[in-house]
Design an enzyme around this catalytic site. Structure first.
Site, PDB file in Angstrom:
ATOM      1  CE1 TYR A 104      44.359  48.198  36.425  1.00  0.00           C
ATOM      2  CE2 TYR A 104      45.180  49.921  37.504  1.00  0.00           C
ATOM      3  CZ  TYR A 104      45.406  48.886  36.842  1.00  0.00           C
ATOM      4  OH  TYR A 104      46.692  48.440  36.544  1.00  0.00           O
ATOM      5  CE  LYS A 138      43.546  46.013  32.303  1.00  0.00           C
ATOM      6  NZ  LYS A 138      44.342  45.721  31.374  1.00  0.00           N
ATOM      7  CD  GLU A 139      36.685  40.218  38.961  1.00  0.00           C
ATOM      8  OE1 GLU A 139      36.881  39.969  39.988  1.00  0.00           O
ATOM      9  OE2 GLU A 139      35.514  39.956  38.563  1.00  0.00           O
ATOM     10  CE  LYS A 188      31.658  34.911  36.912  1.00  0.00           C
ATOM     11  NZ  LYS A 188      30.527  35.866  36.567  1.00  0.00           N
TER      12      LYS A 188
END
Length: 156
Positions: A68, A70-71, A83
């Site tokens: 995994y 996280k961003e 973006k």
């Protein structure tokens, strides 16, 4: 060591239509649906899709390198249709990267055509430089293709 790779694709929809997908959390939902062989699940940890939003991207069980990451959305520029998201936990940060940033840009070409551009920027410690070979634009190309198909199928 610093690196960057990018890819562009022309889409026969307006830049406004494309941004309504890319500039929102709809892109994460589309990623989860269309790239299920690469992405197992995307959870919204915090936020509503604006700058500061944190997503947890989980890979399918048995994925060789990462489970995994996280961003965090660090930039949502509606006016310029840009973006940016940076990995803030897991994955690349565990193998020597000090920065892993993804940027999506929607560039107006004509009233009914735009360019979607995806860029990966990264910095990696010299002692981990061999891991730079793990950086691939292909997942973003796959996402751009899935997004283009979605946009064309759901034209307004």
């Amino acid at each position: 060591m610093f690196g960057t790779i990018s890819e562009e694709m022309e889409v026969q929809v307006s830049a406004t239509e494309a941004w309504q997908l890319y500039g929102t959390l709809r892109l994460a939902r589309l990623s989860e649906e269309e790239l299920s062989d690469v992405i197992h699940k995307i959870d919204i940890v915090e936020g509503d899709g604006g700058a500061g939003t944190i997503l947890k991207i989980t890979f399918p069980p048995g994925t060789p390198v990462f489970s995994y990451y996280k961003e965090k959305f660090t930039k949502i520029d509606d006016e310029n249709r840009v973006k940016e998201a940076e990995v803030i936990e897991g994955a690349y940060l565990e193998i020597g990267f000090t920065l892993y940033r993804v940027r999506f840009e929607i560039i107006e070409k004509s009233e009914n055509s735009c360019i979607t551009k995806s860029t990966i920027e990264y910095e990696i410690k010299e002692e981990a430089a061999a891991n730079a070979s793990l950086v691939s634009i292909q997942p973003l190309v796959n996402l751009m293709e899935a997004s283009a198909n979605y946009l064309l199928k759901n034209r307004k």
